[in-house]
Design a protein around this motif. Structure first.
Motif, PDB file in Angstrom:
ATOM      1  N   MET A   1     -19.371 110.772  45.030  1.00 56.11           N
ATOM      2  CA  MET A   1     -18.683 111.130  46.460  1.00 56.11           C
ATOM      3  C   MET A   1     -17.744 112.458  45.984  1.00 56.11           C
ATOM      4  O   MET A   1     -16.887 112.397  44.893  1.00 56.11           O
ATOM      5  N   THR A   2     -17.704 113.387  46.962  1.00 56.01           N
ATOM      6  CA  THR A   2     -16.838 114.446  46.759  1.00 56.01           C
ATOM      7  C   THR A   2     -15.746 114.572  47.899  1.00 56.01           C
ATOM      8  O   THR A   2     -15.798 114.212  49.034  1.00 56.01           O
ATOM      9  N   ARG A   3     -14.534 114.628  47.255  1.00 57.77           N
ATOM     10  CA  ARG A   3     -13.375 114.490  48.013  1.00 57.77           C
ATOM     11  C   ARG A   3     -12.838 115.967  48.539  1.00 57.77           C
ATOM     12  O   ARG A   3     -12.666 116.672  47.627  1.00 57.77           O
ATOM     13  N   VAL A   4     -12.846 115.937  49.754  1.00 58.32           N
ATOM     14  CA  VAL A   4     -12.167 117.499  50.251  1.00 58.32           C
ATOM     15  C   VAL A   4     -11.112 117.377  50.890  1.00 58.32           C
ATOM     16  O   VAL A   4     -10.790 116.635  51.825  1.00 58.32           O
ATOM     17  N   LEU A   5     -10.138 118.548  50.440  1.00 59.28           N
ATOM     18  CA  LEU A   5      -8.880 118.464  50.974  1.00 59.28           C
ATOM     19  C   LEU A   5      -9.069 119.810  51.856  1.00 59.28           C
ATOM     20  O   LEU A   5      -9.231 120.738  51.435  1.00 59.28           O
ATOM     21  N   VAL A   6      -8.517 119.663  53.374  1.00 56.87           N
ATOM     22  CA  VAL A   6      -8.634 121.032  54.179  1.00 56.87           C
ATOM     23  C   VAL A   6      -7.414 121.217  54.368  1.00 56.87           C
ATOM     24  O   VAL A   6      -6.785 120.538  54.962  1.00 56.87           O
ATOM     25  N   VAL A   7      -7.173 122.642  54.231  1.00 57.65           N
ATOM     26  CA  VAL A   7      -5.934 123.385  54.428  1.00 57.65           C
ATOM     27  C   VAL A   7      -5.996 124.389  55.452  1.00 57.65           C
ATOM     28  O   VAL A   7      -6.982 125.281  55.360  1.00 57.65           O
ATOM     29  N   GLY A   8      -5.036 124.383  56.571  1.00 61.22           N
ATOM     30  CA  GLY A   8      -5.226 125.487  57.666  1.00 61.22           C
ATOM     31  C   GLY A   8      -6.060 125.217  58.801  1.00 61.22           C
ATOM     32  O   GLY A   8      -6.205 126.062  59.654  1.00 61.22           O
ATOM     33  N   ASP A  10      -7.092 122.200  62.176  1.00 58.31           N
ATOM     34  CA  ASP A  10      -6.927 121.341  62.928  1.00 58.31           C
ATOM     35  C   ASP A  10      -7.701 120.202  62.609  1.00 58.31           C
ATOM     36  O   ASP A  10      -8.799 120.460  62.122  1.00 58.31           O
ATOM     37  N   ASN A  11      -7.625 118.876  63.152  1.00 61.64           N
ATOM     38  CA  ASN A  11      -8.405 117.819  63.030  1.00 61.64           C
ATOM     39  C   ASN A  11     -10.049 118.311  63.397  1.00 61.64           C
ATOM     40  O   ASN A  11     -10.912 117.840  62.889  1.00 61.64           O
ATOM     41  N   ARG A  12     -10.049 118.887  64.641  1.00 58.63           N
ATOM     42  CA  ARG A  12     -11.441 119.250  65.140  1.00 58.63           C
ATOM     43  C   ARG A  12     -12.295 120.252  64.186  1.00 58.63           C
ATOM     44  O   ARG A  12     -13.361 120.117  63.935  1.00 58.63           O
ATOM     45  N   GLU A  13     -11.387 121.190  63.971  1.00 63.32           N
ATOM     46  CA  GLU A  13     -11.997 122.226  62.802  1.00 63.32           C
ATOM     47  C   GLU A  13     -12.409 121.760  61.615  1.00 63.32           C
ATOM     48  O   GLU A  13     -13.266 121.855  60.841  1.00 63.32           O
ATOM     49  N   GLU A  14     -11.463 120.585  61.145  1.00 63.28           N
ATOM     50  CA  GLU A  14     -11.718 120.053  59.820  1.00 63.28           C
ATOM     51  C   GLU A  14     -12.853 119.216  60.092  1.00 63.28           C
ATOM     52  O   GLU A  14     -13.831 119.250  58.978  1.00 63.28           O
ATOM     53  N   GLN A  15     -13.304 118.546  60.753  1.00 62.03           N
ATOM     54  CA  GLN A  15     -14.542 117.720  61.143  1.00 62.03           C
ATOM     55  C   GLN A  15     -15.663 118.662  61.233  1.00 62.03           C
ATOM     56  O   GLN A  15     -16.819 118.482  60.679  1.00 62.03           O
ATOM     57  N   VAL A  16     -15.489 119.871  61.733  1.00 56.65           N
ATOM     58  CA  VAL A  16     -16.656 120.807  61.847  1.00 56.65           C
ATOM     59  C   VAL A  16     -17.032 121.326  60.479  1.00 56.65           C
ATOM     60  O   VAL A  16     -18.370 121.433  60.262  1.00 56.65           O
ATOM     61  N   LEU A  17     -15.818 121.631  59.865  1.00 63.06           N
ATOM     62  CA  LEU A  17     -16.267 122.102  58.438  1.00 63.06           C
ATOM     63  C   LEU A  17     -17.066 121.118  57.549  1.00 63.06           C
ATOM     64  O   LEU A  17     -17.902 121.691  56.826  1.00 63.06           O
ATOM     65  N   LEU A  18     -16.341 120.107  57.704  1.00 63.10           N
ATOM     66  CA  LEU A  18     -17.094 118.748  56.754  1.00 63.10           C
ATOM     67  C   LEU A  18     -18.543 118.582  57.238  1.00 63.10           C
ATOM     68  O   LEU A  18     -19.296 118.573  56.429  1.00 63.10           O
ATOM     69  N   GLY A  19     -18.672 118.576  58.467  1.00 63.04           N
ATOM     70  CA  GLY A  19     -20.131 118.490  58.981  1.00 63.04           C
ATOM     71  C   GLY A  19     -20.902 119.441  58.418  1.00 63.04           C
ATOM     72  O   GLY A  19     -22.241 119.194  57.976  1.00 63.04           O
ATOM     73  N   PRO A  29     -22.776 111.072  55.306  1.00 64.18           N
ATOM     74  CA  PRO A  29     -21.245 111.176  55.582  1.00 64.18           C
ATOM     75  C   PRO A  29     -20.536 110.567  54.437  1.00 64.18           C
ATOM     76  O   PRO A  29     -19.445 111.303  54.188  1.00 64.18           O
ATOM     77  N   GLU A  30     -20.910 109.487  54.050  1.00 61.65           N
ATOM     78  CA  GLU A  30     -20.112 108.978  52.773  1.00 61.65           C
ATOM     79  C   GLU A  30     -19.975 109.657  51.839  1.00 61.65           C
ATOM     80  O   GLU A  30     -19.042 109.514  50.745  1.00 61.65           O
ATOM     81  N   ALA A  31     -20.876 110.598  51.459  1.00 62.60           N
ATOM     82  CA  ALA A  31     -20.908 111.353  50.192  1.00 62.60           C
ATOM     83  C   ALA A  31     -20.004 112.435  50.119  1.00 62.60           C
ATOM     84  O   ALA A  31     -19.565 113.079  49.152  1.00 62.60           O
ATOM     85  N   LEU A  32     -19.503 112.905  51.318  1.00 62.42           N
ATOM     86  CA  LEU A  32     -18.343 114.001  51.445  1.00 62.42           C
ATOM     87  C   LEU A  32     -17.173 113.528  52.220  1.00 62.42           C
ATOM     88  O   LEU A  32     -17.372 113.491  53.515  1.00 62.42           O
ATOM     89  N   GLN A  33     -16.005 113.342  51.676  1.00 64.23           N
ATOM     90  CA  GLN A  33     -14.983 112.428  52.408  1.00 64.23           C
ATOM     91  C   GLN A  33     -13.720 113.509  52.288  1.00 64.23           C
ATOM     92  O   GLN A  33     -13.480 114.216  51.493  1.00 64.23           O
ATOM     93  N   ARG A  34     -13.136 113.221  53.378  1.00 64.72           N
ATOM     94  CA  ARG A  34     -11.923 113.771  53.550  1.00 64.72           C
ATOM     95  C   ARG A  34     -10.639 113.429  52.658  1.00 64.72           C
ATOM     96  O   ARG A  34     -10.612 112.019  52.505  1.00 64.72           O
ATOM     97  N   CYS A  35     -10.131 114.068  52.261  1.00 70.28           N
ATOM     98  CA  CYS A  35      -8.920 113.813  51.209  1.00 70.28           C
ATOM     99  C   CYS A  35      -7.654 114.438  51.659  1.00 70.28           C
ATOM    100  O   CYS A  35      -7.393 115.497  52.191  1.00 70.28           O
TER     101      CYS A  35
END
Length: 321
Positions: A1-8, A10-19, A29-35
């Motif tokens: 699993m890769t844990r990703v910290l998104v900076v800069g 908002d929540n909607r943009e973060e979900q789009v980036l991770l997607g 989905p479970e292989a790339l998680q918000r951190c």
């Protein structure tokens, strides 16, 4: 699993980036998680502004094993540690985020080359035992669970290029199977998407030209006997496939018998036989005595009646000459 910290973002943009990253890397989905913890994340993904870039480089300098990626307003990303920003395409993202598989597993090589791999695949599919790693010139391609009839692709093939089934089929001679223990298999497949194995193998058999021995047996009037119904997913919308299954479940038939009895295209019938054979659904045997050719059905139209009358007249004329 890769844990990703998104900076800069908002929540909607973060979900789009991770997607987008999940899609590019071919990950569930479970292989790339918000951190939320910088010390626990594997990838720091930062909006590319002067202030955030400076702060991100400072944080990354103390964590050399952490990836640092910057993204613009459109979601395109580049390596934040690189001296010159070069945006990463989907294949580069996939290479960076997809799990790396160590080919030095705990098992032995079981088979290599088209003939051996085909023979072993058929055997293990019928036995429903064991797990294996399929490699292409030493590069991991597919995890196989024969017991549960599942496959786990290890490489995301680009949409514009050949599919996994096409590449494996066309390069069958370069494949090798390596044994895996259940524990090793689960460790490698833990966060990856699984799919049915036999539909993938069915498509593999539709490609490549490593079937000369099989074709030779068909030319020797080898008869195919279907052992059981194939997975219905491989026969979807294939009316001729269902007809072939119904025939071959009742009695063994040769290639020519199938094409004549069912009035089918010979190439399509040959492709069906290759797939059914590779998937372990069928046996093929050359009979000791080649069967006589299947008689062509007689047509009972007006032209046939006229032809019989003409032969009759000629016969009577010949008798009295």
């Amino acid at each position: 699993m890769t844990r990703v910290l998104v900076v800069g973002s908002d929540n909607r943009e973060e979900q789009v980036l991770l997607g987008r990253l999940r899609k590019a890397a071919g990950l569930p989905p479970e292989a790339l998680q918000r951190c939320v913890d910088l010390d626990q994340c594997d990838l720091l993904l930062v909006r590319d502004t002067p202030a955030l870039r400076s702060a991100a480089l400072h944080m990354a300098s103390k964590r050399p094993s952490m990836r640092l990626w910057m993204h613009d307003d459109d979601g395109a990303v580049h390596d934040g540690r690189a001296a010159t920003p070069v945006f990463l395409d989907d294949q580069q993202i996939q290479s960076a985020l997809a799990p790396r598989v160590d080919v030095t597993t705990d098992g032995l090589y079981l088979a290599s080359g088209a003939k051996q791999v085909t023979r072993l695949l058929r055997q293990r599919l019928q036995e429903r035992k064991g797990r294996a790693l399929l490699t292409l010139q030493g590069q991991p391609q597919l995890l196989i669970d024969f017991e549960h009839d599942q496959a786990v692709p290890l490489y995301l093939h680009p949409g514009a290029g050949p599919t996994l089934a096409q590449q494996l089929g066309e390069l069958l001679e370069l494949l090798a199977l390596q044994e895996l223990s259940p524990a090793r298999y689960e460790a490698l497949a833990e966060n990856l998407s699984r799919q049915p194995l036999r539909p993938l193998l069915w498509q593999m058999a539709q490609h490549g030209d490593y079937w000369s021995d099989f074709e030779r047996r068909l030319q020797q009037n080898a008869q195919m006997h279907l052992l059981r119904w194939p997975d219905f997913r491989v026969l979807a919308h294939q009316h001729d496939g269902f007809r072939l299954c119904s025939l071959l479940l009742k009695k063994p038939c040769s290639l020519s018998e199938c094409t004549q009895l069912l009035d089918l295209d010979i190439n399509a019938t040959r492709a069906f036989m290759r797939s059914a054979y590779l998937c372990g659904y069928a046996e093929v045997k050359v009979p000791v005595d080649a069967p006589p050719p299947v008689p062509v059905a007689q047509k009972h139209g007006a032209s046939a009646l006229l032809a019989r009358m003409w032969r009759s007249v000629r016969g009577r004329t010949g008798m009295h000459a």
